[in-house]
Scaffold this active site. Structure first.
Site, PDB file in Angstrom:
ATOM      1  N   ASP A  34      37.284  78.588 -79.907  1.00 10.95           N
ATOM      2  CA  ASP A  34      35.846  78.432 -80.158  1.00 10.95           C
ATOM      3  C   ASP A  34      35.555  78.849 -81.590  1.00 10.95           C
ATOM      4  O   ASP A  34      36.136  79.817 -82.095  1.00 10.95           O
ATOM      5  CB  ASP A  34      35.026  79.263 -79.171  1.00 10.95           C
ATOM      6  CG  ASP A  34      33.625  78.696 -79.009  1.00 10.95           C
ATOM      7  OD1 ASP A  34      33.334  78.113 -77.941  1.00 10.95           O
ATOM      8  OD2 ASP A  34      32.823  78.803 -79.966  1.00 10.95           O
ATOM      9  N   THR A  86      27.783  67.653 -77.577  1.00 10.77           N
ATOM     10  CA  THR A  86      27.449  66.326 -78.134  1.00 10.77           C
ATOM     11  C   THR A  86      25.925  66.180 -78.052  1.00 10.77           C
ATOM     12  O   THR A  86      25.421  65.520 -77.145  1.00 10.77           O
ATOM     13  CB  THR A  86      28.145  65.195 -77.357  1.00 10.77           C
ATOM     14  OG1 THR A  86      28.136  65.512 -75.962  1.00 10.77           O
ATOM     15  CG2 THR A  86      29.566  65.002 -77.803  1.00 10.77           C
ATOM     16  N   THR A 127      36.220  57.647 -77.400  1.00  9.09           N
ATOM     17  CA  THR A 127      37.646  57.964 -77.202  1.00  9.09           C
ATOM     18  C   THR A 127      38.505  57.031 -78.062  1.00  9.09           C
ATOM     19  O   THR A 127      39.451  57.476 -78.729  1.00  9.09           O
ATOM     20  CB  THR A 127      38.020  57.838 -75.705  1.00  9.09           C
ATOM     21  OG1 THR A 127      37.043  58.559 -74.954  1.00  9.09           O
ATOM     22  CG2 THR A 127      39.396  58.416 -75.422  1.00  9.09           C
ATOM     23  N   LYS A 205      29.594  58.439 -66.970  1.00 14.38           N
ATOM     24  CA  LYS A 205      28.847  59.698 -67.133  1.00 14.38           C
ATOM     25  C   LYS A 205      27.408  59.411 -67.573  1.00 14.38           C
ATOM     26  O   LYS A 205      26.449  59.983 -67.049  1.00 14.38           O
ATOM     27  CB  LYS A 205      29.556  60.579 -68.170  1.00 14.38           C
ATOM     28  CG  LYS A 205      28.783  61.796 -68.610  1.00 14.38           C
ATOM     29  CD  LYS A 205      28.686  62.829 -67.513  1.00 14.38           C
ATOM     30  CE  LYS A 205      27.735  63.952 -67.885  1.00 14.38           C
ATOM     31  NZ  LYS A 205      27.482  64.849 -66.764  1.00 14.38           N
ATOM     32  N   ASN A 209      23.500  59.891 -65.167  1.00 17.59           N
ATOM     33  CA  ASN A 209      22.263  60.581 -65.554  1.00 17.59           C
ATOM     34  C   ASN A 209      21.123  59.609 -65.826  1.00 17.59           C
ATOM     35  O   ASN A 209      19.967  59.915 -65.539  1.00 17.59           O
ATOM     36  CB  ASN A 209      22.517  61.496 -66.747  1.00 17.59           C
ATOM     37  CG  ASN A 209      23.316  62.715 -66.319  1.00 17.59           C
ATOM     38  OD1 ASN A 209      23.170  63.176 -65.193  1.00 17.59           O
ATOM     39  ND2 ASN A 209      24.165  63.218 -67.184  1.00 17.59           N
ATOM     40  N   CYS A 259      21.108  67.210 -69.778  1.00 15.28           N
ATOM     41  CA  CYS A 259      21.860  66.003 -69.381  1.00 15.28           C
ATOM     42  C   CYS A 259      20.952  64.807 -69.153  1.00 15.28           C
ATOM     43  O   CYS A 259      21.005  63.840 -69.900  1.00 15.28           O
ATOM     44  CB  CYS A 259      22.670  66.286 -68.113  1.00 15.28           C
ATOM     45  SG  CYS A 259      24.088  67.338 -68.410  1.00 15.28           S
ATOM     46  N   LYS A 321      13.709  72.940 -64.279  1.00 14.45           N
ATOM     47  CA  LYS A 321      13.650  72.578 -62.854  1.00 14.45           C
ATOM     48  C   LYS A 321      13.473  73.865 -62.041  1.00 14.45           C
ATOM     49  O   LYS A 321      13.575  74.964 -62.597  1.00 14.45           O
ATOM     50  CB  LYS A 321      14.872  71.769 -62.422  1.00 14.45           C
ATOM     51  CG  LYS A 321      16.193  72.483 -62.485  1.00 14.45           C
ATOM     52  CD  LYS A 321      17.300  71.566 -61.951  1.00 14.45           C
ATOM     53  CE  LYS A 321      18.630  72.300 -61.968  1.00 14.45           C
ATOM     54  NZ  LYS A 321      19.734  71.504 -61.466  1.00 14.45           N
TER      55      LYS A 321
HETATM   56  N1  LIG Z   1      26.662  72.318 -69.276  1.00 11.21           N
HETATM   57  C1  LIG Z   1      26.699  71.362 -68.353  1.00 11.21           C
HETATM   58  O1  LIG Z   1      26.191  71.525 -67.242  1.00 11.21           O
HETATM   59  C2  LIG Z   1      27.394  70.035 -68.643  1.00 11.21           C
HETATM   60  C3  LIG Z   1      27.634  69.170 -67.578  1.00 11.21           C
HETATM   61  C4  LIG Z   1      28.320  67.987 -67.836  1.00 11.21           C
HETATM   62  C5  LIG Z   1      28.728  67.676 -69.133  1.00 11.21           C
HETATM   63  N2  LIG Z   1      28.457  68.539 -70.141  1.00 11.21           N
HETATM   64  C6  LIG Z   1      28.931  68.171 -71.493  1.00 11.21           C
HETATM   65  O2  LIG Z   1      30.028  68.997 -71.837  1.00 11.21           O
HETATM   66  C7  LIG Z   1      30.045  69.230 -73.247  1.00 11.21           C
HETATM   67  C8  LIG Z   1      30.047  70.717 -73.525  1.00 11.21           C
HETATM   68  O3  LIG Z   1      28.862  71.258 -72.984  1.00 11.21           O
HETATM   69  P1  LIG Z   1      28.653  72.823 -72.771  1.00 11.21           P
HETATM   70  O4  LIG Z   1      27.424  72.941 -71.912  1.00 11.21           O
HETATM   71  O5  LIG Z   1      29.921  73.467 -72.356  1.00 11.21           O
HETATM   72  O6  LIG Z   1      28.308  73.258 -74.269  1.00 11.21           O
HETATM   73  P2  LIG Z   1      28.153  74.742 -74.838  1.00 11.21           P
HETATM   74  O7  LIG Z   1      27.228  74.651 -75.976  1.00 11.21           O
HETATM   75  O8  LIG Z   1      27.882  75.692 -73.725  1.00 11.21           O
HETATM   76  O9  LIG Z   1      29.633  75.104 -75.365  1.00 11.21           O
HETATM   77  C9  LIG Z   1      30.259  74.435 -76.382  1.00 11.21           C
HETATM   78  C10 LIG Z   1      31.114  75.445 -77.168  1.00 11.21           C
HETATM   79  O10 LIG Z   1      31.850  74.719 -78.144  1.00 11.21           O
HETATM   80  C11 LIG Z   1      31.940  75.520 -79.324  1.00 11.21           C
HETATM   81  N3  LIG Z   1      32.264  74.628 -80.444  1.00 11.21           N
HETATM   82  C12 LIG Z   1      31.447  73.768 -81.119  1.00 11.21           C
HETATM   83  N4  LIG Z   1      32.164  73.100 -82.040  1.00 11.21           N
HETATM   84  C13 LIG Z   1      33.454  73.539 -81.959  1.00 11.21           C
HETATM   85  C14 LIG Z   1      34.648  73.221 -82.633  1.00 11.21           C
HETATM   86  N5  LIG Z   1      34.681  72.293 -83.583  1.00 11.21           N
HETATM   87  N6  LIG Z   1      35.770  73.880 -82.303  1.00 11.21           N
HETATM   88  C15 LIG Z   1      35.752  74.824 -81.326  1.00 11.21           C
HETATM   89  N7  LIG Z   1      34.633  75.165 -80.631  1.00 11.21           N
HETATM   90  C16 LIG Z   1      33.511  74.517 -80.940  1.00 11.21           C
HETATM   91  C17 LIG Z   1      30.584  76.197 -79.400  1.00 11.21           C
HETATM   92  O11 LIG Z   1      30.648  77.363 -80.200  1.00 11.21           O
HETATM   93  C18 LIG Z   1      30.312  76.500 -77.918  1.00 11.21           C
HETATM   94  O12 LIG Z   1      30.750  77.783 -77.549  1.00 11.21           O
HETATM   95  C19 LIG Z   1      28.821  68.494 -73.806  1.00 11.21           C
HETATM   96  O13 LIG Z   1      29.182  67.237 -74.242  1.00 11.21           O
HETATM   97  C20 LIG Z   1      27.908  68.386 -72.586  1.00 11.21           C
HETATM   98  O14 LIG Z   1      27.025  67.298 -72.699  1.00 11.21           O
HETATM   99  C21 LIG Z   1      27.822  69.710 -69.923  1.00 11.21           C
END
Ligand SMILES: NC(=O)c1ccc[n+]([C@@H]2O[C@H](COP(=O)([O-])OP(=O)(O)OC[C@H]3O[C@@H](n4cnc5c(N)ncnc54)[C@H](O)[C@@H]3O)[C@@H](O)[C@H]2O)c1
Length: 404
Positions: A34, A86, A127, A205, A209, A259, A321
């Site tokens: 991270d 993202t 991808t 995905k 949503n 989302c 929510k």
């Molecule tokens: N949170 C959810 O419920 C959920 C559900 C489905 C999909 N997603 C998707 O999953 C992905 C991640 O979401 P999340 O909620 O875990 O995000 P988050 O913000 O909680 O965590 C992401 C982490 O990545 C780190 N980061 C950013 N750039 C980086 C890099 N270049 N190298 C290393 N670390 C880096 C950040 O510091 C952070 O700790 C997103 O695309 C999100 O849309 C999230």
């Protein structure tokens, strides 16, 4: 960690950290990466920086047993998972710069037969774009890597269970990549694993949503029509749903969260001419929040005309929510802001029982707010609110079906 890690997990947030802990629980060495040094420090101390049931124990054990280590930098492994944010930029365009940065970071470490998987919610073609980037920088590896996309669909609050039990959609850039990714996930996941290609998995995905967003937009549109037609929308939907093949969702004060309120834009940005319903649904759901704020304003003025004084107003709920503390992209928060922008010396009570304090809003206890306010605006159907006894002398604006 003495052993060479098998998995490098890039991004240790709400999705990456639980996934890393799950893989580590299966006695696979995970090197978590991270860019936030505080996150790295917290995890290496066996603690967590996010709230998620059962995650604390899973991470503490994984770190103690040496199967999970966090770091600022990646190291060589066999599998690389990209789980970085993202978000969307101005004009609602997806921002894949975090995915690009994470890919750049592991580029020098890649070797023949490695598995590279993106889990971050991504626009269609991301991808393949990353594959082209990798092969342009490392041409000697062309077609020798396994590259796949596998989206996450867990529900916050139940992540540790759903990570294992939900079905997953796995799409490689070719058959070999799909098979390799499937073999990887089958070590940790009990849900069914469905094979497809990378583009379909990315779209899947976004579509999950968008489908929710469109269906909620229909309910929200009905709520606007019913308000004008003097029909109780909740009652109407209950009755319409008695039809064996009709299932209308519930309206609300808009759509929020990171989302449903975000992912449809990933389709609309790339396919604006084709995604008419998806784009319109976003507009309707956003408009519903604006409409709620306007409704508060007109009700406030009507009260003033009728009573010759300004009403006191309770704004009930800020979360996106019911029964959660998450305010990301919350329509209720937007409405509260809008209502306060229109304030003209009225007294306001802002309520959100799931958080202690807020940096912008001064919060009031929900029972006190309801007792003191003339006008009560329900934005989120939190359980606490459903038990309230409200005097019929109060004016209630119910935007979330609290009294249904
Ligand atoms: N949170 C959810 O419920 C959920 C559900 C489905 C999909 N997603 C998707 O999953 C992905 C991640 O979401 P999340 O909620 O875990 O995000 P988050 O913000 O909680 O965590 C992401 C982490 O990545 C780190 N980061 C950013 N750039 C980086 C890099 N270049 N190298 C290393 N670390 C880096 C950040 O510091 C952070 O700790 C997103 O695309 C999100 O849309 C999230």
């Amino acid at each position: 960690m003495d052993k060479k890690p098998s998995v490098v997990m890039i991004g240790l947030g709400y999705i990456g950290l639980p996934t890393a802990a799950l893989i580590a629980q299966n006695k696979t060495y995970v090197h978590g990466v991270d860019i936030n040094p505080k996150v790295v420090e917290t995890i290496n101390a066996g603690n967590i920086h996010i709230i998620e049931p059962e995650l604390d124990v899973a991470v503490a054990n994984a770190v103690k047993d040496g199967y999970l280590k966090a770091d600022i930098n990646p190291v060589e492994a066999d599998t690389y998972l990209i789980v970085v944010p993202t978000p969307f930029k101005a004009r609602n365009e997806p921002d894949i710069s975090f995915v690009e940065a994470a890919t750049k970071a592991i580029l020098p470490l890649l070797k023949e037969d490695d598995l590279y998987i993106i889990e971050s919610t991504s626009p269609i073609g991301t991808t393949e774009k990353m594959m082209d980037f990798i092969y342009s920088e490392r041409p000697e590896l062309k077609d020798k890597l396994n590259i796949a996309y596998c989206p996450e669909r867990v529900l916050p609050g139940n992540v540790m269970y759903e990570l294992v039990h939900n079905d997953r959609v796995i799409g490689g850039v070719d058959e070999k990549s799909t098979e390799k990714a499937l073999a990887f996930y089958s070590q940790f996941i009990k849900g069914n694993l469905h094979k497809t290609n990378a583009r379909t998995a990315e779209m899947c995905k976004l579509v999950e949503n968008s489908s929710r967003d469109v269906q909620i937009a229909f309910a929200n549109e009905l709520s606007l029509i019913c308000d004008k037609a003097n029909i109780n929308v909740w009652n109407l939907i209950d009755l319409a749903n008695k039809h064996p093949r009709v299932n209308i969702l519930q309206p609300g004060c808009g759509v929020g969260g990171h989302c449903i309120a975000v992912d449809p834009y990933f389709i609309v940005a790339d396919y604006p001419m084709e995604s008419k319903i998806i784009g319109k649904a976003r507009e309707i759901n956003n408009y519903k929040s604006f409409w709620c704020a306007e409704k508060v304003q007109t009700t406030k003025l009507e009260f003033e005309l009728k009573h010759g004084r300004k009403p006191s107003i309770a704004i009930m709920g800020l979360a996106f929510k019911p029964n959660i503390d998450d305010l990301r992209e919350s329509p209720a928060k937007y409405i509260a802001q809008k209502v306060l922008q229109n304030a003209n010396n009225e007294e306001y009570f802002i309520v959100e029982p799931n958080i202690e304090t807020h940096k912008v809003f001064k919060l009031t206890n929900y029972e006190e707010a309801v007792q003191k306010a003339d006008l009560i605006v329900f934005l989120v159907a939190h359980d606490e609110f459903k038990k309230l006894n409200i005097s019929n002398k109060k004016i209630v604006l119910d935007f979330c079906g609290i009294s249904k």
